[in-house]
Design a protein around this motif. Structure first.
Motif, PDB file in Angstrom:
ATOM      1  N   HIS A  87       0.855  -1.190   0.000  1.00  0.00           N
ATOM      2  CA  HIS A  87       0.000   0.000   0.000  1.00  0.00           C
ATOM      3  C   HIS A  87       0.888   1.235   0.000  1.00  0.00           C
ATOM      4  CE1 HIS A  87      -3.351  -2.643   1.064  1.00  0.00           C
ATOM      5  NE2 HIS A  87      -2.547  -3.176   1.960  1.00  0.00           N
ATOM      6  N   ASP A  88       0.309   2.395  -0.310  1.00  0.00           N
ATOM      7  CA  ASP A  88       1.041   3.657  -0.263  1.00  0.00           C
ATOM      8  C   ASP A  88       0.853   4.370   1.071  1.00  0.00           C
ATOM      9  OD1 ASP A  88       1.761   3.401  -3.019  1.00  0.00           O
ATOM     10  OD2 ASP A  88      -0.192   4.218  -3.578  1.00  0.00           O
ATOM     11  N   LEU A  89      -0.373   4.301   1.595  1.00  0.00           N
ATOM     12  CA  LEU A  89      -0.724   5.001   2.830  1.00  0.00           C
ATOM     13  C   LEU A  89      -1.286   4.016   3.844  1.00  0.00           C
ATOM     14  CD1 LEU A  89      -2.743   8.008   1.334  1.00  0.00           C
ATOM     15  CD2 LEU A  89      -0.411   8.087   2.229  1.00  0.00           C
ATOM     16  N   PHE A  90      -0.735   4.055   5.037  1.00  0.00           N
ATOM     17  CA  PHE A  90      -1.251   3.262   6.150  1.00  0.00           C
ATOM     18  C   PHE A  90      -1.881   4.267   7.106  1.00  0.00           C
ATOM     19  CE2 PHE A  90       2.105   1.014   4.104  1.00  0.00           C
ATOM     20  CZ  PHE A  90       1.622  -0.273   3.991  1.00  0.00           C
ATOM     21  N   ILE A  91      -3.204   4.184   7.263  1.00  0.00           N
ATOM     22  CA  ILE A  91      -3.964   5.242   7.909  1.00  0.00           C
ATOM     23  C   ILE A  91      -4.328   4.871   9.347  1.00  0.00           C
ATOM     24  CG2 ILE A  91      -6.078   6.620   7.783  1.00  0.00           C
ATOM     25  CD1 ILE A  91      -5.957   6.347   4.780  1.00  0.00           C
ATOM     26  N   PRO A  92      -3.943   5.739  10.300  1.00  0.00           N
ATOM     27  CA  PRO A  92      -4.350   5.526  11.694  1.00  0.00           C
ATOM     28  C   PRO A  92      -5.795   5.956  11.876  1.00  0.00           C
ATOM     29  CG  PRO A  92      -3.172   7.605  11.512  1.00  0.00           C
ATOM     30  CD  PRO A  92      -3.138   6.966  10.141  1.00  0.00           C
ATOM     31  N   ASN A  93      -6.492   5.320  12.784  1.00  0.00           N
ATOM     32  CA  ASN A  93      -7.879   5.686  13.109  1.00  0.00           C
ATOM     33  C   ASN A  93      -8.737   5.798  11.858  1.00  0.00           C
ATOM     34  OD1 ASN A  93      -7.269   6.121  16.002  1.00  0.00           O
ATOM     35  ND2 ASN A  93      -6.033   7.789  15.177  1.00  0.00           N
ATOM     36  N   CYS A  94      -8.571   4.847  10.966  1.00  0.00           N
ATOM     37  CA  CYS A  94      -9.230   4.878   9.664  1.00  0.00           C
ATOM     38  C   CYS A  94     -10.747   4.746   9.812  1.00  0.00           C
ATOM     39  CB  CYS A  94      -8.688   3.760   8.774  1.00  0.00           C
ATOM     40  SG  CYS A  94      -9.087   3.947   7.031  1.00  0.00           S
ATOM     41  N   THR A  95     -11.464   5.454   8.974  1.00  0.00           N
ATOM     42  CA  THR A  95     -12.926   5.440   9.023  1.00  0.00           C
ATOM     43  C   THR A  95     -13.530   4.275   8.251  1.00  0.00           C
ATOM     44  OG1 THR A  95     -13.016   6.966   7.143  1.00  0.00           O
ATOM     45  CG2 THR A  95     -13.090   7.930   9.366  1.00  0.00           C
ATOM     46  N   THR A  96     -12.700   3.485   7.619  1.00  0.00           N
ATOM     47  CA  THR A  96     -13.168   2.297   6.922  1.00  0.00           C
ATOM     48  C   THR A  96     -12.341   1.111   7.388  1.00  0.00           C
ATOM     49  OG1 THR A  96     -13.551   1.282   4.756  1.00  0.00           O
ATOM     50  CG2 THR A  96     -11.663   2.748   4.947  1.00  0.00           C
ATOM     51  N   ASP A  97     -12.856  -0.083   7.209  1.00  0.00           N
ATOM     52  CA  ASP A  97     -12.118  -1.263   7.675  1.00  0.00           C
ATOM     53  C   ASP A  97     -11.428  -2.012   6.543  1.00  0.00           C
ATOM     54  OD1 ASP A  97     -14.383  -2.264   6.481  1.00  0.00           O
ATOM     55  OD2 ASP A  97     -14.939  -3.572   8.139  1.00  0.00           O
TER      56      ASP A  97
ATOM     57  N   THR B 228       0.484   3.833  17.334  1.00  0.00           N
ATOM     58  CA  THR B 228       0.513   4.343  18.702  1.00  0.00           C
ATOM     59  C   THR B 228       0.443   5.860  18.747  1.00  0.00           C
ATOM     60  OG1 THR B 228       1.760   2.428  19.457  1.00  0.00           O
ATOM     61  CG2 THR B 228       1.886   4.405  20.838  1.00  0.00           C
ATOM     62  N   HIS B 229       1.131   6.515  17.805  1.00  0.00           N
ATOM     63  CA  HIS B 229       1.215   7.973  17.819  1.00  0.00           C
ATOM     64  C   HIS B 229       0.297   8.642  16.795  1.00  0.00           C
ATOM     65  CE1 HIS B 229       4.326   8.001  20.820  1.00  0.00           C
ATOM     66  NE2 HIS B 229       4.929   7.033  20.162  1.00  0.00           N
ATOM     67  N   HIS B 230      -0.587   7.860  16.168  1.00  0.00           N
ATOM     68  CA  HIS B 230      -1.603   8.384  15.249  1.00  0.00           C
ATOM     69  C   HIS B 230      -0.991   9.078  14.030  1.00  0.00           C
ATOM     70  CE1 HIS B 230      -4.317   7.399  18.486  1.00  0.00           C
ATOM     71  NE2 HIS B 230      -3.581   8.135  19.294  1.00  0.00           N
ATOM     72  N   LEU B 231       0.032   8.456  13.470  1.00  0.00           N
ATOM     73  CA  LEU B 231       0.720   8.998  12.290  1.00  0.00           C
ATOM     74  C   LEU B 231       0.426   8.155  11.072  1.00  0.00           C
ATOM     75  CD1 LEU B 231       4.148   9.386  14.087  1.00  0.00           C
ATOM     76  CD2 LEU B 231       2.738  11.306  13.325  1.00  0.00           C
ATOM     77  N   PHE B 232       0.258   8.799   9.934  1.00  0.00           N
ATOM     78  CA  PHE B 232       0.232   8.049   8.693  1.00  0.00           C
ATOM     79  C   PHE B 232       1.603   7.423   8.508  1.00  0.00           C
ATOM     80  CE2 PHE B 232      -3.188  10.938   7.752  1.00  0.00           C
ATOM     81  CZ  PHE B 232      -3.958  10.333   6.757  1.00  0.00           C
ATOM     82  N   MET B 233       1.670   6.228   7.941  1.00  0.00           N
ATOM     83  CA  MET B 233       2.940   5.725   7.425  1.00  0.00           C
ATOM     84  C   MET B 233       2.804   5.762   5.917  1.00  0.00           C
ATOM     85  SD  MET B 233       5.219   2.408   8.340  1.00  0.00           S
ATOM     86  CE  MET B 233       6.017   1.526   7.009  1.00  0.00           C
ATOM     87  N   VAL B 234       3.765   6.401   5.273  1.00  0.00           N
ATOM     88  CA  VAL B 234       3.720   6.607   3.833  1.00  0.00           C
ATOM     89  C   VAL B 234       4.856   5.832   3.174  1.00  0.00           C
ATOM     90  CG1 VAL B 234       3.810   8.332   1.985  1.00  0.00           C
ATOM     91  CG2 VAL B 234       2.765   8.916   4.180  1.00  0.00           C
ATOM     92  N   VAL B 235       4.538   5.153   2.090  1.00  0.00           N
ATOM     93  CA  VAL B 235       5.533   4.410   1.323  1.00  0.00           C
ATOM     94  C   VAL B 235       5.575   5.015  -0.075  1.00  0.00           C
ATOM     95  CG1 VAL B 235       6.200   2.174   0.391  1.00  0.00           C
ATOM     96  CG2 VAL B 235       5.130   2.311   2.647  1.00  0.00           C
TER      97      VAL B 235
END
Length: 171
Positions: free
Chosen positions: A95-105, A163-170
């Motif tokens: 994936h390109d974006l790993f989203i914290p607290n995502c609104t979709t599953d 843990t820190h509510h950050l996007f991880m971007v690839v």
């Protein structure tokens, strides 16, 4: 050629001149408010200069605040860039974006015409962490011929972002 990855989206997606030409962070905050308005995350944080801002989207009501120094310290200490890897990434990381607290599953493509994130492939971070634990189990049982060190490193970074509510971007 390596794959770059890191925490937060500003350093990986925003144009460098926007960040460098914005000593107060106002343009970056406005840009991140647009990202928050897309509505894929209920809460995320990002680096804005030498501070960390938190953005929330509560049923379309978008807000932000500066994190207090004690909450921002571990994020600032880690920095936005985790680095590059030349190893093959496990499929769970496709994936390109790993989203914290995502609104979709589930994973999908960002649909935000005019946004720099439009058409990026995203996924909620939680199921990816679960998938990475399964990859480690498969490596340990001999059912998967992957590099355990790489998986452990990536899992640590994903967990830090969660843990820190950050996007991880690839990229």
């Amino acid at each position: 050629m390596g794959t770059s990855y890191g925490a937060g989206i500003v350093h990986m997606v925003a144009e460098a001149d926007m960040v460098e030409g914005d000593p107060t962070g106002e343009a970056v905050i406005a840009w991140l408010l647009e990202i928050a308005a897309i509505g894929l995350s209920r809460r995320f944080r990002d680096f804005v200069g030498d501070r960390v801002a938190e953005f929330t989207n509560d049923d379309g009501h978008v807000a932000w605040r500066w994190l207090p120094d004690d909450e921002a310290a571990p994020i600032l200490e880690a920095g936005p860039s985790f680095g590059d890897t030349r190893d093959e990434w496990p499929a769970a990381m496709d994936h390109d974006l790993f989203i914290p607290n995502c609104t979709t599953d589930r994973a999908g493509n960002v649909e935000a015409d005019g946004s720099p994130l439009d058409r990026w492939f995203y996924t909620p971070v939680e199921p990816v962490i679960t998938g990475m634990h399964h990859v480690l189990d498969e490596i340990d049982s001999g059912d998967y011929d992957g590099d355990r060190e790489t998986v452990v490193e990536l899992l640590g970074h994903l967990d830090f972002c969660r843990t820190h509510h950050l996007f991880m971007v690839v990229a």
